[in-house]
Design a protein around this motif. Structure first.
Motif, PDB file in Angstrom:
ATOM      1  N   PRO A   6      62.844 124.128  61.290  1.00  0.00           N
ATOM      2  CA  PRO A   6      62.847 124.087  59.819  1.00  0.00           C
ATOM      3  C   PRO A   6      63.792 125.128  59.225  1.00  0.00           C
ATOM      4  CG  PRO A   6      60.818 125.074  60.628  1.00  0.00           C
ATOM      5  CD  PRO A   6      61.513 124.525  61.824  1.00  0.00           C
ATOM      6  N   LYS A   7      64.364 124.795  58.083  1.00  0.00           N
ATOM      7  CA  LYS A   7      65.289 125.691  57.385  1.00  0.00           C
ATOM      8  C   LYS A   7      64.690 126.141  56.054  1.00  0.00           C
ATOM      9  CE  LYS A   7      69.404 123.378  59.256  1.00  0.00           C
ATOM     10  NZ  LYS A   7      70.668 122.669  58.907  1.00  0.00           N
ATOM     11  N   GLY A   8      65.242 127.245  55.514  1.00  0.00           N
ATOM     12  CA  GLY A   8      64.854 127.714  54.178  1.00  0.00           C
ATOM     13  C   GLY A   8      63.395 128.120  54.072  1.00  0.00           C
ATOM     14  N   LEU A   9      62.855 128.808  55.079  1.00  0.00           N
ATOM     15  CA  LEU A   9      61.444 129.203  55.057  1.00  0.00           C
ATOM     16  C   LEU A   9      61.205 130.310  54.021  1.00  0.00           C
ATOM     17  CD1 LEU A   9      60.722 129.298  58.908  1.00  0.00           C
ATOM     18  CD2 LEU A   9      60.154 127.485  57.284  1.00  0.00           C
ATOM     19  N   SER A  10      60.070 130.225  53.358  1.00  0.00           N
ATOM     20  CA  SER A  10      59.683 131.254  52.380  1.00  0.00           C
ATOM     21  C   SER A  10      59.117 132.464  53.123  1.00  0.00           C
ATOM     22  CB  SER A  10      58.646 130.694  51.410  1.00  0.00           C
ATOM     23  OG  SER A  10      57.441 130.381  52.110  1.00  0.00           O
ATOM     24  N   GLY A  11      58.930 133.540  52.372  1.00  0.00           N
ATOM     25  CA  GLY A  11      58.357 134.736  52.982  1.00  0.00           C
ATOM     26  C   GLY A  11      56.965 134.485  53.532  1.00  0.00           C
ATOM     27  N   LYS A  12      56.182 133.715  52.801  1.00  0.00           N
ATOM     28  CA  LYS A  12      54.824 133.407  53.245  1.00  0.00           C
ATOM     29  C   LYS A  12      54.856 132.600  54.539  1.00  0.00           C
ATOM     30  CE  LYS A  12      50.539 131.184  51.716  1.00  0.00           C
ATOM     31  NZ  LYS A  12      49.876 130.461  50.613  1.00  0.00           N
ATOM     32  N   GLN A  13      55.782 131.631  54.603  1.00  0.00           N
ATOM     33  CA  GLN A  13      55.870 130.801  55.791  1.00  0.00           C
ATOM     34  C   GLN A  13      56.315 131.631  56.997  1.00  0.00           C
ATOM     35  OE1 GLN A  13      58.605 127.975  54.080  1.00  0.00           O
ATOM     36  NE2 GLN A  13      57.020 126.381  53.874  1.00  0.00           N
ATOM     37  N   LEU A  14      57.234 132.542  56.785  1.00  0.00           N
ATOM     38  CA  LEU A  14      57.684 133.389  57.885  1.00  0.00           C
ATOM     39  C   LEU A  14      56.565 134.307  58.382  1.00  0.00           C
ATOM     40  CD1 LEU A  14      61.255 134.372  56.607  1.00  0.00           C
ATOM     41  CD2 LEU A  14      60.713 132.938  58.596  1.00  0.00           C
ATOM     42  N   LYS A  15      55.749 134.801  57.417  1.00  0.00           N
ATOM     43  CA  LYS A  15      54.634 135.661  57.799  1.00  0.00           C
ATOM     44  C   LYS A  15      53.621 134.897  58.639  1.00  0.00           C
ATOM     45  CE  LYS A  15      51.077 138.691  55.844  1.00  0.00           C
ATOM     46  NZ  LYS A  15      50.480 139.234  54.584  1.00  0.00           N
ATOM     47  N   LEU A  16      53.339 133.664  58.224  1.00  0.00           N
ATOM     48  CA  LEU A  16      52.411 132.841  58.997  1.00  0.00           C
ATOM     49  C   LEU A  16      52.957 132.547  60.391  1.00  0.00           C
ATOM     50  CD1 LEU A  16      51.311 130.297  56.235  1.00  0.00           C
ATOM     51  CD2 LEU A  16      49.888 132.093  57.265  1.00  0.00           C
ATOM     52  N   LEU A  17      54.252 132.286  60.466  1.00  0.00           N
ATOM     53  CA  LEU A  17      54.860 132.039  61.769  1.00  0.00           C
ATOM     54  C   LEU A  17      54.822 133.276  62.653  1.00  0.00           C
ATOM     55  CD1 LEU A  17      58.035 129.827  61.041  1.00  0.00           C
ATOM     56  CD2 LEU A  17      55.987 129.206  62.335  1.00  0.00           C
TER      57      LEU A  17
END
Length: 370
Positions: free
Chosen positions: A338-349
């Protein structure tokens, strides 16, 4: 400046009669016009000029008196012929010499009255990928020679318009006495009046103008079988040019060219395609609906599938030519990041990544130990 006659035959100036005969025979056969019947116009002209040179060279060097004059004065005619051009016999006389080598029936010639099969017609047919898969019926438009419907190939207006050739009396050949390499011989030549047919047409057919055939447009229906590929040639019997003298018709030869598919790559009877899936589907496994040449089909992706994994779907490939069978379809999985991840999405990852152990990353673990 005239060419040196010895150089034309490829012999030395002290060559004896046998060497001159041998050199002439080789050169005459090499440059004889019949050998260049299918060559380009320029090649035929060059060979004709060379053949005349060879004939003239032999005519001079095989005659002791002409050779002596040539050696002394540069011309076979002696002093009075100095500076003169090359003369010599045309093709007719020297062709008779060659005829004596090859049975007296003409160098490279066949019986003009014998049945001659018509020539094949070659065409290229472009197909879509789908047409090649399913098979298709196509009408091919072409122009071909067809036996004249009025004279039925004879070239004559009617039966009374064909007469026996008065020169050869119907044999197709005439006999002449010629001076050859082996002395004076009686040789047999194709009759120049009838071309060896033994007959001549007094009143020609108006439809074909005496040719015996006419050029006509035609539509030929061709059934293209399922499974054809580029490079395949299909032969349709008896749809080519008409024969002569009762010969068989030629064939229509169809060369197939199949356009590429935007989805599938073909290798023989197998097909290959690439399907992208997300990280979650690759990790947990999923069932995909794949668009195949047979329609939609289900494809099961196992859990922990890596990018580049190939899944084989038996029987979903290309139709096997002339068989009731199909190749296989290979689905290459591409895991899309996936591209263009938000900060929240990166934290979850990141939290998810931290929860993984080394056993869940066997390749990474192996690489780090290298």
């Amino acid at each position: 400046m005239a060419k040196d006659l010895y150089e034309i035959l490829g012999v030395s100036k002290d060559a004896d009669e046998a060497a001159i005969k041998s050199a002439y025979r080789k050169a005459a056969i090499k440059y004889h016009p019949d050998r260049f019947a299918t060559a380009s116009e320029q090649e035929r002209k060059d060979a004709e000029a060379k053949f005349k040179e060879v004939n003239h060279a032999y005519e001079v060097l095989s005659d002791s008196e002409k050779r002596a004059n040539y050696d002394q004065f540069g011309s076979e005619d002696g002093p009075q012929g100095f500076g003169g051009g090359q003369g010599g016999a045309g093709f007719g006389g020297f062709e008779d010499i060659l005829n004596s080598f090859f049975g007296g029936r003409g160098f490279g010639r066949s019986n003009p009255n014998a049945p001659q099969d018509g020539e094949d017609i070659h065409v290229r047919l472009n197909l879509t990928f789908e047409e090649a898969y399913h098979g298709v019926k196509r009408n091919i438009r072409l122009t071909r020679d067809e036996t004249c419907p009025d004279c039925h190939g004879s070239g004559a207006k009617d039966g009374s318009s064909v007469k026996t050739c008065p020169y050869c009396k119907g044999s197709g050949y005439i006999r002449r006495t010629q001076q050859t390499l082996f002395g004076q011989q009686v040789v047999q030549q194709v009759c120049p009046n009838c071309g060896g047919k033994g007959k001549e047409i007094v009143d020609k057919c108006k439809t074909c103008r005496g040719n015996g055939y006419v050029r006509r447009d035609a539509n030929v229906a061709v059934n293209i079988p399922a499974g054809v590929d580029s490079g395949v040639s299909l032969t349709v019997p008896n749809e080519g040019n008409c024969g002569r003298n009762g010969g068989a018709k030629g064939n229509l030869v169809v060369a197939i060219y199949v356009a590429d598919s935007p989805i599938f790559r073909r290798v023989g009877s197998d097909l290959y395609m690439e399907v992208p899936i997300g990280f979650l589907d690759a990790a947990r496994g999923c069932e995909l609906t794949i668009k195949t040449m047979k329609g939609d089909a289900k494809c099961r992706v196992p859990e922990a599938t890596q990018s580049g994994t190939k899944i084989r779907m038996r029987g979903y490939g290309m139709k096997v030519l002339q068989r009731e069978a199909y190749g296989d379809l290979y689905v290459s999985i591409r895991v899309e990041t996936p591209k263009g991840l938000s900060g929240k999405q990166l934290k979850l990852l990141q939290e998810f990544e931290n929860s993984l152990g080394d056993s869940q990353y066997p390749l990474i673990k192996k690489y780090r130990k290298l």
